[in-house]
Design a protein around this motif. Structure first.
Motif, PDB file in Angstrom:
ATOM      1  N   LYS A 100     -14.603  27.931  38.288  1.00 37.74           N
ATOM      2  CA  LYS A 100     -15.045  27.326  37.035  1.00 37.74           C
ATOM      3  C   LYS A 100     -16.336  28.008  36.601  1.00 37.74           C
ATOM      4  CE  LYS A 100     -16.178  22.880  34.893  1.00 37.74           C
ATOM      5  NZ  LYS A 100     -16.331  21.422  35.097  1.00 37.74           N
ATOM      6  N   TYR A 101     -16.427  28.372  35.326  1.00 41.13           N
ATOM      7  CA  TYR A 101     -17.613  29.079  34.846  1.00 41.13           C
ATOM      8  C   TYR A 101     -17.910  28.663  33.411  1.00 41.13           C
ATOM      9  CZ  TYR A 101     -14.332  32.067  32.276  1.00 41.13           C
ATOM     10  OH  TYR A 101     -13.357  32.530  31.436  1.00 41.13           O
ATOM     11  N   GLU A 102     -19.139  28.913  33.025  1.00 43.01           N
ATOM     12  CA  GLU A 102     -19.545  28.630  31.654  1.00 43.01           C
ATOM     13  C   GLU A 102     -18.889  29.655  30.737  1.00 43.01           C
ATOM     14  OE1 GLU A 102     -21.295  26.094  30.708  1.00 43.01           O
ATOM     15  OE2 GLU A 102     -21.892  25.357  32.693  1.00 43.01           O
ATOM     16  N   GLY A 103     -18.476  29.202  29.570  1.00 45.43           N
ATOM     17  CA  GLY A 103     -17.944  30.130  28.593  1.00 45.43           C
ATOM     18  C   GLY A 103     -16.463  30.405  28.747  1.00 45.43           C
ATOM     19  N   HIS A 104     -15.991  31.436  28.000  1.00 43.78           N
ATOM     20  CA  HIS A 104     -14.572  31.780  27.989  1.00 43.78           C
ATOM     21  C   HIS A 104     -14.408  33.280  27.768  1.00 43.78           C
ATOM     22  CE1 HIS A 104     -10.293  31.635  27.142  1.00 43.78           C
ATOM     23  NE2 HIS A 104     -10.524  32.303  26.011  1.00 43.78           N
ATOM     24  N   PHE A 105     -13.578  33.901  28.585  1.00 39.29           N
ATOM     25  CA  PHE A 105     -13.283  35.324  28.445  1.00 39.29           C
ATOM     26  C   PHE A 105     -11.938  35.511  27.757  1.00 39.29           C
ATOM     27  CE2 PHE A 105     -16.414  36.165  31.839  1.00 39.29           C
ATOM     28  CZ  PHE A 105     -17.053  37.266  31.293  1.00 39.29           C
ATOM     29  N   THR A 106     -11.881  36.473  26.842  1.00 42.07           N
ATOM     30  CA  THR A 106     -10.630  36.962  26.256  1.00 42.07           C
ATOM     31  C   THR A 106     -10.502  38.422  26.659  1.00 42.07           C
ATOM     32  OG1 THR A 106     -10.837  35.478  24.357  1.00 42.07           O
ATOM     33  CG2 THR A 106      -9.330  37.345  24.134  1.00 42.07           C
ATOM     34  N   VAL A 107      -9.444  38.759  27.388  1.00 38.48           N
ATOM     35  CA  VAL A 107      -9.298  40.100  27.955  1.00 38.48           C
ATOM     36  C   VAL A 107      -8.003  40.728  27.459  1.00 38.48           C
ATOM     37  CG1 VAL A 107      -9.201  41.475  30.070  1.00 38.48           C
ATOM     38  CG2 VAL A 107     -10.566  39.371  30.004  1.00 38.48           C
ATOM     39  N   ASP A 108      -8.105  41.912  26.880  1.00 38.16           N
ATOM     40  CA  ASP A 108      -6.933  42.671  26.434  1.00 38.16           C
ATOM     41  C   ASP A 108      -7.139  44.132  26.825  1.00 38.16           C
ATOM     42  OD1 ASP A 108      -4.793  43.867  25.199  1.00 38.16           O
ATOM     43  OD2 ASP A 108      -5.028  42.826  23.301  1.00 38.16           O
ATOM     44  N   ASN A 109      -6.712  44.462  28.053  1.00 33.44           N
ATOM     45  CA  ASN A 109      -6.910  45.829  28.540  1.00 33.44           C
ATOM     46  C   ASN A 109      -6.100  46.843  27.746  1.00 33.44           C
ATOM     47  OD1 ASN A 109      -8.821  45.631  30.724  1.00 33.44           O
ATOM     48  ND2 ASN A 109      -7.260  44.551  31.902  1.00 33.44           N
ATOM     49  N   SER A 110      -4.963  46.430  27.201  1.00 28.76           N
ATOM     50  CA  SER A 110      -4.135  47.362  26.435  1.00 28.76           C
ATOM     51  C   SER A 110      -4.835  47.811  25.159  1.00 28.76           C
ATOM     52  CB  SER A 110      -2.786  46.717  26.091  1.00 28.76           C
ATOM     53  OG  SER A 110      -2.966  45.583  25.248  1.00 28.76           O
ATOM     54  N   GLN A 111      -5.641  46.942  24.570  1.00 27.56           N
ATOM     55  CA  GLN A 111      -6.408  47.283  23.378  1.00 27.56           C
ATOM     56  C   GLN A 111      -7.827  47.739  23.707  1.00 27.56           C
ATOM     57  OE1 GLN A 111      -5.487  47.436  20.156  1.00 27.56           O
ATOM     58  NE2 GLN A 111      -3.391  46.814  20.593  1.00 27.56           N
ATOM     59  N   GLY A 112      -8.179  47.705  24.989  1.00 21.78           N
ATOM     60  CA  GLY A 112      -9.525  48.103  25.384  1.00 21.78           C
ATOM     61  C   GLY A 112     -10.590  47.147  24.899  1.00 21.78           C
ATOM     62  N   TYR A 113     -10.308  45.840  24.995  1.00 23.00           N
ATOM     63  CA  TYR A 113     -11.212  44.852  24.393  1.00 23.00           C
ATOM     64  C   TYR A 113     -11.410  43.653  25.312  1.00 23.00           C
ATOM     65  CZ  TYR A 113     -13.006  41.419  20.998  1.00 23.00           C
ATOM     66  OH  TYR A 113     -13.753  40.473  20.335  1.00 23.00           O
ATOM     67  N   VAL A 114     -12.668  43.236  25.445  1.00 23.27           N
ATOM     68  CA  VAL A 114     -13.036  42.008  26.160  1.00 23.27           C
ATOM     69  C   VAL A 114     -14.061  41.261  25.317  1.00 23.27           C
ATOM     70  CG1 VAL A 114     -14.197  41.015  28.177  1.00 23.27           C
ATOM     71  CG2 VAL A 114     -12.570  42.887  28.480  1.00 23.27           C
ATOM     72  N   ARG A 115     -13.896  39.939  25.247  1.00 21.31           N
ATOM     73  CA  ARG A 115     -14.846  39.092  24.507  1.00 21.31           C
ATOM     74  C   ARG A 115     -15.231  37.907  25.375  1.00 21.31           C
ATOM     75  NH1 ARG A 115     -15.447  37.293  18.590  1.00 21.31           N
ATOM     76  NH2 ARG A 115     -16.258  35.156  18.713  1.00 21.31           N
ATOM     77  N   TYR A 116     -16.522  37.555  25.329  1.00 20.85           N
ATOM     78  CA  TYR A 116     -17.028  36.390  26.045  1.00 20.85           C
ATOM     79  C   TYR A 116     -17.702  35.455  25.048  1.00 20.85           C
ATOM     80  CZ  TYR A 116     -19.783  33.437  29.170  1.00 20.85           C
ATOM     81  OH  TYR A 116     -20.338  32.357  29.815  1.00 20.85           O
ATOM     82  N   ASP A 117     -17.301  34.196  25.047  1.00 17.85           N
ATOM     83  CA  ASP A 117     -17.895  33.169  24.186  1.00 17.85           C
ATOM     84  C   ASP A 117     -18.481  32.066  25.058  1.00 17.85           C
ATOM     85  OD1 ASP A 117     -16.783  33.578  21.131  1.00 17.85           O
ATOM     86  OD2 ASP A 117     -15.346  34.282  22.608  1.00 17.85           O
ATOM     87  N   GLU A 118     -19.681  31.664  24.715  1.00 15.00           N
ATOM     88  CA  GLU A 118     -20.308  30.543  25.407  1.00 15.00           C
ATOM     89  C   GLU A 118     -21.039  29.674  24.396  1.00 15.00           C
ATOM     90  OE1 GLU A 118     -23.922  29.832  28.542  1.00 15.00           O
ATOM     91  OE2 GLU A 118     -22.444  31.373  29.075  1.00 15.00           O
ATOM     92  N   GLU A 119     -20.739  28.392  24.424  1.00 16.94           N
ATOM     93  CA  GLU A 119     -21.306  27.454  23.453  1.00 16.94           C
ATOM     94  C   GLU A 119     -22.165  26.411  24.166  1.00 16.94           C
ATOM     95  OE1 GLU A 119     -19.211  24.134  20.838  1.00 16.94           O
ATOM     96  OE2 GLU A 119     -18.858  26.132  19.990  1.00 16.94           O
ATOM     97  N   VAL A 120     -23.366  26.210  23.641  1.00 14.43           N
ATOM     98  CA  VAL A 120     -24.293  25.237  24.219  1.00 14.43           C
ATOM     99  C   VAL A 120     -24.809  24.335  23.103  1.00 14.43           C
ATOM    100  CG1 VAL A 120     -26.466  24.894  25.425  1.00 14.43           C
ATOM    101  CG2 VAL A 120     -25.003  26.823  26.053  1.00 14.43           C
ATOM    102  N   THR A 121     -24.692  23.031  23.301  1.00 11.06           N
ATOM    103  CA  THR A 121     -25.193  22.068  22.320  1.00 11.06           C
ATOM    104  C   THR A 121     -26.528  21.516  22.804  1.00 11.06           C
ATOM    105  OG1 THR A 121     -22.945  21.430  21.701  1.00 11.06           O
ATOM    106  CG2 THR A 121     -24.718  19.941  21.063  1.00 11.06           C
ATOM    107  N   GLU A 122     -27.564  21.713  22.005  1.00  6.40           N
ATOM    108  CA  GLU A 122     -28.893  21.249  22.367  1.00  6.40           C
ATOM    109  C   GLU A 122     -28.987  19.727  22.171  1.00  6.40           C
ATOM    110  OE1 GLU A 122     -30.856  23.275  23.717  1.00  6.40           O
ATOM    111  OE2 GLU A 122     -30.074  25.243  23.131  1.00  6.40           O
TER     112      GLU A 122
END
Length: 298
Positions: free
Chosen positions: A157-179
């Motif tokens: 379990k980790y903070e945030g979310h990874f989107t991984v697409d090695n075929s397109q050569g793309y990785v995205r990480y999103d992390e949301e924090v509510t103050e």
């Protein structure tokens, strides 16, 4: 005598052809390497025939000239064949991502670069992500992303979310924090790689943007960073984005870079207080990027 002079005309022509072919191939990365080899082969045959004919008619000045010409021809021929065999002449459709061989040799030394470990024939964007986030002194934000990536790969379990697409050569990480005051901060990190047309290099980019309630804000970790990977040394180095065609717009305004999850072009959003929100597109050209339209010329 007339016979020997006749041989001099094609000999001079083939000397010029071969020298021009070698210069064009080494400086312009053109497809003239075949012409260089063929030209010098024909030139050698002509000069051998010239030498024989000069000996037969006992014209010793022509013999001396033929010997000198044969030596020059042999040198040009060996130079062209050696360069061709070593693969030093990329074709017109296979341009190098680096400006010069000297620059590349210095760039991928241990002093300026770091290794990329991978399995298989070529590295993926996941391999580049690991190399960037685990290298020596990657920076606080990249080190943090490396820890989240390790947790993601382990299934923890980790903070945030990874989107991984090695075929397109793309990785995205999103992390949301509510103050506590209800303000929502969203951190977005993107990784993208492009295979250069020279079949030797990859360009890798990382882009980070911070949003407050959906509006981009300036932050120390925000921005874009460019890297160049060399498959021969299996090392990559940080490079100036301007050298690859991705420069910062010359304006005192917040700029948010977005890497493509599909397609190949980079987009930058300029939050211009005078002109309003502007979009800048950097178009992939096979070895870097071209500015689609310069909205902020010098």
């Amino acid at each position: 005598m007339v016979f020997a002079r006749l041989w001099a005309v094609p000999m001079v022509l083939f000397v010029l052809l071969s020298v021009a072919a070698v210069v064009a191939a080494m400086n312009d990365n053109s497809n003239w390497m075949g012409a260089a080899v063929v030209g010098t082969v024909v030139m050698l045959i002509i000069q051998i025939a010239q030498l024989v004919s000069a000996i037969i008619v006992r014209r010793w000045w022509y013999v001396a000239g033929a010997v000198i010409g044969l030596a020059v021809s042999t040198f040009v021929f060996l130079t062209s064949v050696t360069a061709l065999a070593a693969g030093q002449w990329p074709t017109a459709d296979s341009q190098d991502c680096t400006d010069s061989s000297e620059y590349a040799q210095e760039l991928f030394t241990d002093e300026y670069s770091f290794p990329v470990e991978y399995q298989g024939t070529t590295p993926t964007i996941s391999d580049f992500l690991v190399a960037i986030t685990t290298r020596e002194d990657p920076g606080e934000w990249m080190d943090y992303l490396g820890q989240r990536w390790t947790e993601y790969r382990r299934g923890d379990k980790y903070e945030g979310h990874f989107t991984v697409d090695n075929s397109q050569g793309y990785v995205r990480y999103d992390e949301e924090v509510t103050e506590h005051n209800g303000i929502v901060h969203t951190s977005v990190a993107e990784f993208r790689c492009w295979a250069c047309d020279d079949n030797r290099h990859y360009i890798v980019a990382t882009a980070t943007n911070i949003f407050e309630n959906g509006v981009a804000i300036d932050c120390q970790s925000s921005g874009i960073t460019m890297y160049l990977y060399d498959s021969t040394t299996r090392r990559m180095a940080m490079v100036n984005g301007e050298d690859l065609g991705v420069g910062q717009p010359d304006i005192n305004a917040l700029v948010a870079f977005s890497l493509p999850s599909t397609g190949k072009d980079i987009t930058a959003t300029v939050y211009d207080t005078e002109k309003g929100e502007q979009k800048i597109v950097y178009v992939w050209n096979g070895k870097g990027f071209d500015l689609e339209e310069d909205l902020y010329p010098d």
